[in-house]
Design a protein around this motif. Structure first.
Motif, PDB file in Angstrom:
ATOM      1  N   THR A   1     -14.802   3.368  -1.570  1.00  0.00           N
ATOM      2  CA  THR A   1     -15.914   2.417  -1.669  1.00  0.00           C
ATOM      3  C   THR A   1     -17.223   2.995  -1.118  1.00  0.00           C
TER       4      THR A   1
ATOM      5  N   ARG B   1      -5.914  -6.190   6.277  1.00  0.00           N
ATOM      6  CA  ARG B   1      -5.827  -7.098   5.141  1.00  0.00           C
ATOM      7  C   ARG B   1      -6.236  -8.493   5.570  1.00  0.00           C
TER       8      ARG B   1
ATOM      9  N   THR C   1       0.836  -1.197   0.000  1.00  0.00           N
ATOM     10  CA  THR C   1       0.000   0.000   0.000  1.00  0.00           C
ATOM     11  C   THR C   1       0.875   1.252   0.000  1.00  0.00           C
TER      12      THR C   1
ATOM     13  N   PRO D   1      -3.369  -1.740  -2.893  1.00  0.00           N
ATOM     14  CA  PRO D   1      -3.016  -2.469  -4.115  1.00  0.00           C
ATOM     15  C   PRO D   1      -4.207  -2.876  -4.975  1.00  0.00           C
ATOM     16  N   ASP D   2      -5.406  -2.986  -4.373  1.00  0.00           N
ATOM     17  CA  ASP D   2      -6.573  -3.381  -5.167  1.00  0.00           C
ATOM     18  C   ASP D   2      -7.197  -2.217  -5.941  1.00  0.00           C
ATOM     19  N   GLY D   3      -6.593  -1.011  -5.853  1.00  0.00           N
ATOM     20  CA  GLY D   3      -7.086   0.147  -6.593  1.00  0.00           C
ATOM     21  C   GLY D   3      -7.950   1.089  -5.777  1.00  0.00           C
ATOM     22  N   SER D   4      -8.414   0.683  -4.601  1.00  0.00           N
ATOM     23  CA  SER D   4      -9.218   1.558  -3.752  1.00  0.00           C
ATOM     24  C   SER D   4      -8.290   2.456  -2.930  1.00  0.00           C
TER      25      SER D   4
ATOM     26  N   GLY E   1      -9.107  -9.947   0.785  1.00  0.00           N
ATOM     27  CA  GLY E   1      -8.431  -8.694   0.446  1.00  0.00           C
ATOM     28  C   GLY E   1      -8.466  -7.718   1.605  1.00  0.00           C
ATOM     29  N   TYR E   2      -8.725  -6.467   1.320  1.00  0.00           N
ATOM     30  CA  TYR E   2      -8.759  -5.430   2.359  1.00  0.00           C
ATOM     31  C   TYR E   2     -10.199  -5.231   2.813  1.00  0.00           C
TER      32      TYR E   2
END
Length: 199
Positions: free
Chosen positions: A135, A177, A72, A102-105, A182-183
């Motif tokens: 989100t 995490r 992150t 890392p997931d784009g959020s 995921g997160y």
């Protein structure tokens, strides 16, 4: 009778002498006459402000950026930071933390004040903390801790706000995490949700 060309030549020759002398006279008044420049104001700092800086040193607009062990990107900024005497910590005002996961959020946390502890890899945000996530969550709490070495932030006090499902309250919350999901943002201790279906 003198020719016009001869008169012009004499004027140019005379100007070559008189103009530099006039310029020299003007410059000498700037340096030789007393009292010039006394009211220029000097540095734009009051004596009180200088004494306060010497007694209580501070850093203006400090910032920190790095990457956690799980990938992150984290950035932290403040309006001012002051070192605590006898400790490897700093108190800060107008703190802002951004986590790009890392997931784009991403998650943004702001607070009026806080404590930075680089040795422990931790920041504690206090006094009207606001958490905004990409989100759709907007949360408020009085104190929140942020780990600067791994993706983790948590509040062990009352949390309230709005999310995609509606208004919610909880006694604590944690962003961490999970190996399989995921997160995740987890709410704990007496969670209340007022469901607000979107039309």
């Amino acid at each position: 009778m003198a020719s016009p060309d001869n008169t012009y030549s004499r004027f140019v020759a005379l100007a070559k002498i008189l103009l530099p002398l006039a310029a020299l006279a003007l410059l000498s008044t700037l340096f030789l006459l007393p009292g010039i420049g006394k009211d220029s104001g000097g540095l734009p700092y009051a004596q009180v402000e200088i004494e306060d800086l010497a007694r209580r040193p501070r850093i203006s607009d400090p910032s920190y950026a790095g990457v956690t062990t799980d990938g992150t990107e984290i950035s932290l900024s403040a309006e001012t930071a002051r070192p605590r005497s006898g400790a490897a910590q700093s108190t800060a005002e107008s703190l802002a933390v951004r986590l790009d996961l890392p997931d784009g959020s991403h998650v943004t946390v702001t607070a009026p004040s806080g404590v930075l502890d680089p040795a422990a890899g931790r920041a504690v945000l206090k006094g009207g903390v606001r958490v905004t996530t990409s989100t759709g969550y907007l949360l408020r709490t009085e104190m929140l801790e942020n780990d600067l070495t791994r993706t983790a932030l948590w509040a062990d006090v009352r949390v309230s706000g709005e999310g995609p499902a509606g208004r919610l309250e909880a006694g604590a919350m944690e962003l961490t995490r999970s190996e399989d999901a995921g997160y995740v943002l987890v709410f704990k201790r007496g969670v209340k949700l007022v469901y607000d279906p979107q039309d």
